[in-house]
Design a protein around this motif. Structure first.
Motif, short mmCIF file in Angstrom:
data_model
loop_
_atom_site.label_atom_id
_atom_site.label_comp_id
_atom_site.label_asym_id
_atom_site.label_seq_id
_atom_site.Cartn_x
_atom_site.Cartn_y
_atom_site.Cartn_z
N VAL A 99 11.54 -3.06 -0.30
CA VAL A 99 10.50 -2.43 0.06
C VAL A 99 10.14 -1.52 1.02
N GLY A 100 9.09 -0.70 0.67
CA GLY A 100 8.03 -0.20 1.08
C GLY A 100 7.04 -1.05 1.41
N ASN A 101 6.55 -1.00 0.36
CA ASN A 101 5.03 -1.75 -0.10
C ASN A 101 5.70 -2.90 -1.15
N LEU A 102 4.82 -4.03 -1.61
CA LEU A 102 5.08 -4.37 -2.75
C LEU A 102 4.15 -3.88 -3.97
N VAL A 103 5.06 -3.40 -5.01
CA VAL A 103 4.30 -2.28 -6.27
C VAL A 103 4.23 -3.43 -7.34
N CYS A 104 2.98 -3.77 -8.32
CA CYS A 104 3.74 -4.65 -9.68
C CYS A 104 3.80 -2.77 -10.40
N ARG A 105 5.05 -3.45 -11.29
CA ARG A 105 5.66 -2.56 -12.37
C ARG A 105 4.60 -3.04 -13.39
N HIS A 107 0.84 -2.64 -14.05
CA HIS A 107 -0.19 -1.36 -13.47
C HIS A 107 -0.34 -1.03 -12.81
N THR A 108 0.60 -1.23 -11.64
CA THR A 108 1.23 -0.62 -9.65
C THR A 108 -0.20 -1.17 -9.03
N TRP A 109 -0.43 -2.01 -9.13
CA TRP A 109 -1.05 -2.68 -7.73
C TRP A 109 0.07 -2.76 -6.36
N THR A 110 -0.68 -2.71 -5.97
CA THR A 110 0.32 -2.17 -4.48
C THR A 110 -0.40 -3.33 -3.63
N GLY A 115 0.25 -8.74 2.75
CA GLY A 115 0.11 -8.39 1.21
C GLY A 115 -1.47 -8.93 0.91
N ALA A 116 -2.52 -8.06 1.66
CA ALA A 116 -3.35 -7.55 1.15
C ALA A 116 -3.40 -6.32 0.14
N LEU A 117 -4.24 -6.21 -0.75
CA LEU A 117 -4.54 -4.90 -2.25
C LEU A 117 -4.20 -4.12 -0.94
N ILE A 118 -3.46 -2.67 -1.31
CA ILE A 118 -4.15 -1.61 -0.77
C ILE A 118 -4.25 -1.01 -1.68
N HIS A 119 -4.31 -0.96 -2.80
CA HIS A 119 -3.96 0.15 -4.68
C HIS A 119 -3.76 -0.58 -4.93
N ALA A 120 -5.53 -0.44 -6.49
CA ALA A 120 -5.56 -0.28 -7.72
C ALA A 120 -6.49 0.38 -8.28
N GLU A 121 -5.81 1.07 -9.64
CA GLU A 121 -6.39 2.59 -10.18
C GLU A 121 -7.46 1.88 -11.13
N HIS A 122 -8.08 2.71 -10.96
CA HIS A 122 -9.73 1.83 -12.13
C HIS A 122 -10.23 0.75 -12.43
#
Length: 425
Positions: A99-105, A107-110, A115-122
Motif C-alpha cells: 500500500v501507499g497509505n492505509l485507505v478504508c474502502r 468512507h476513504t478515511w486514510t 498510523g496517523a489519520l491524514i484524510h477524512a472528508e465531511h
C-alpha cells in the motif's frame, strides 16, 4: 460459575500429569486462555521478510483481535488494530499486500504508514484528526522474528529474553532472508495439545520417519535404564559430540549452549544448538544443505540445528542454509492454526540454489503427522474415559514445564491472591 470452575481446576492441577479434560475441551476455558494468555503475552506472528519493503503489509487474527503489520517509509515495522477509527470497518482485507497509505474502502478515511489519520472528508471544522489515528499494538522484532503484545502494558522481560537470544539468532541473518514457502495447517486439537506435542520427542521414533533422519535419537531425552550396553555407549558418545560441537561453535563466535527459562519467566523460552545426524548440515532427507547459499558467514556447513522455543506459541529451527519458523494461533477449543515458514538467503533462486521440495519435505511430513496425533489426543480428551496421565520424567519434562508455565500464568490472571500467598509462604 465458569471462573469458579477454572480456579478449582487450576488449584487442583496435579504436577507431572496432563491437564484435566476441560482445559482442552471447554469453550469457557478457551475464552479464558485468549484473555489471559493471548491478549496478555508476547505472541510470535511472523518474520520481517514477510514485509520486506516500505508499504508492505500483512494481516492476522488472534481471537477477537484483527491486526495489521506494516513496514513504514523509514523501514520500521509497526503493528495496529486492523480497524478504521470511523465506523469500525476492516482496513486491510488481504493476508499480504502493498500500500501507499492505509485507505478504508467504506468512507476513504486514510492513514499513513505511521498510523496517523491524514484524510477524512465531511467531518466538520471542529474535527481533530490527531485524535483518530489507528490504535497501535506493541511490536518487537528479535533479530527479524516479529512478536506482538495486545496488552496495555506488555511483559517487561522481553528485553531480558531478547538480550540473551539475540546473539544466538543474529548469525542467521533473518532480516536478510526471504520467505521461500509458507504453509497453513489447521490441526484438529486445542492449542495446548499442539504445544505439548511439540515440547517432546517421546513420540518421534514411532511417528516421524522423516524428522528422525537428521535428528539424533538422544537429542531430546531418554531413559538410561531402558538402554542396553551398546545404546548406553551411543548415548555417551552423543553427549560427547554435543559438548565438542558446542565448544567448536562457540570458539567460532556462534553461541550454542542451552539456555532454558520455560517456566521461570513470564516470557518463557528455551534454546540450544544441537548437532545433526548424517552429514549434519540441515533438516533434509539426506542431511545435506537444502540451499546452496548459506544464511550467514558460517565457518562450516555443519552448524547443527539451533532450536528456539517461546511460550506460549512458537518454535523455530535455524540451520546454516535455511530456517523454519512455526506459529500456533488458536481458532477455537478444538482447532489450532499452525503457520510454518521456510526462509533462505534473500538472493537464493528457486530451482538454482535450492529445490523447494527438498527444502520443505521433512517438516511438511512431520507437521501432517503431528496434526493427526494432536487430533487423536483431542478425541480422547472428549471421552468419558479420559483422565490426566503421567508424563515421562526422562522425555516429557519440557511438556511439564509448558503446563507449569500455562497454569502459573492463568492463576496469576484469574486467581492471584492464592499465588501471592503461596510465594510469601
Amino acid at each position: 460459575m465458569a471462573q469458579t470452575m477454572l480456579k478449582t481446576l487450576l488449584r487442583g492441577r496435579r504436577p507431572g500429569y496432563s491437564l484435566d479434560a476441560p482445559f482442552y475441551t471447554s469453550p469457557e476455558i478457551f475464552a479464558a486462555d485468549m484473555e489471559a494468555i493471548f491478549e496478555r503475552h508476547w505472541i510470535f506472528v511472523g518474520v520481517e521478510p514477510d514485509i520486506p519493503e516500505p508499504g508492505d503489509v500483512m494481516t492476522l487474527d488472534i481471537g477477537r483481535n484483527a491486526i495489521l503489520i506494516v513496514r513504514d517509509d523509514e523501514g520500521g515495522v509497526r503493528a495496529f488494530h486492523n480497524v478504521c477509527r470511523h465506523r469500525g470497518a476492516r482496513l486491510v482485507h488481504e493476508e499480504k499486500g502493498t500500500v501507499g497509505n492505509l485507505v478504508c474502502r467504506y468512507h476513504t478515511w486514510t492513514y499513513n504508514l505511521e498510523g496517523a489519520l491524514i484524510h477524512a472528508e465531511h467531518m466538520g471544522e471542529g474535527f481533530d484528526r490527531g485524535c483518530h489515528g489507528l490504535k497501535p499494538v506493541h511490536l518487537r522484532s528479535l533479530e527479524g522474528l516479529i512478536f506482538i503484545c495486545l496488552a496495555q502494558e506488555p511483559p517487561a522481560d522481553f528485553d531480558q529474553m531478547a538480550a540473551a537470544m539475540g546473539p544466538y539468532i543474529a548469525p542467521h541473518n533473518i532480516r536478510d532472508a526471504k520467505v521461500a514457502y509458507s504453509h497453513d495447517l489447521i490441526e484438529p486439537g486445542n492449542w495446548k495439545l499442539t504445544m505439548e506435542n511439540n515440547r517432546e520427542c517421546y513420540h518421534c521414533g514411532a511417528n516421524h520417519p522423516e524428522l528422525t533422519v537428521p535428528l539424533f535419537a538422544y537429542g531430546f531425552g531418554f531413559a538410561p535404564e531402558d538402554l542396553d550396553e551398546m545404546e548406553r555407549e551411543q548415548a555417551r558418545r552423543y553427549g560427547c559430540l554435543v559438548d565438542d560441537s558446542h565448544g567448536d561453535w562457540e570458539r567460532a563466535g556462534i553461541p550454542s549452549r542451552m539456555l532454558e527459562h520455560l517456566d521461570d519467566m513470564v516470557t518463557g523460552y528455551r534454546t540450544e544448538r544441537l548437532p545433526l545426524d548424517g552429514d549434519g548440515e540441515s533438516h533434509t532427507m539426506d542431511t545435506r544443505a537444502a540451499c546452496r547459499l548459506p544464511m550467514g558467514p558460517f565457518p562450516s556447513a555443519r552448524m547443527g540445528g539451533l532450536h528456539f522455543w517461546t511460550q506460549p506459541n512458537s518454535w523455530h529451527h535455524f540451520m546454516g542454509d535455511h530456517a523454519v519458523t512455526f506459529a500456533v494461533i488458536p481458532l477455537d477449543e478444538n482447532r489450532s492454526l499452525v503457520r510454518t515458514k521456510w526462509l533462505v538467503h534473500k538472493d537464493a533462486v528457486e530451482g538454482v540454489d535450492y529445490d523447494l521440495e527438498n527444502l520443505i519435505s521433512v517438516w511438511m511430513a512431520t507437521n501432517a503427522q503431528d496434526s493427526e496425533l494432536v487430533g487423536f489426543c483431542q478425541e480422547g480428551a472428549r471421552t468419558a474415559g479420559y483422565e490426566p496421565g503421567p508424563y515421562s520424567p526422562h522425555t516429557e519434562m519440557l511438556v511439564e514445564k509448558f503446563c507449569n508455565w500455562y497454569v502459573g500464568r492463568m492463576r496469576a490472571h484469574f486467581d492471584p491472591a492464592p499465588v501471592a500467598a503461596a510465594v510469601a509462604a
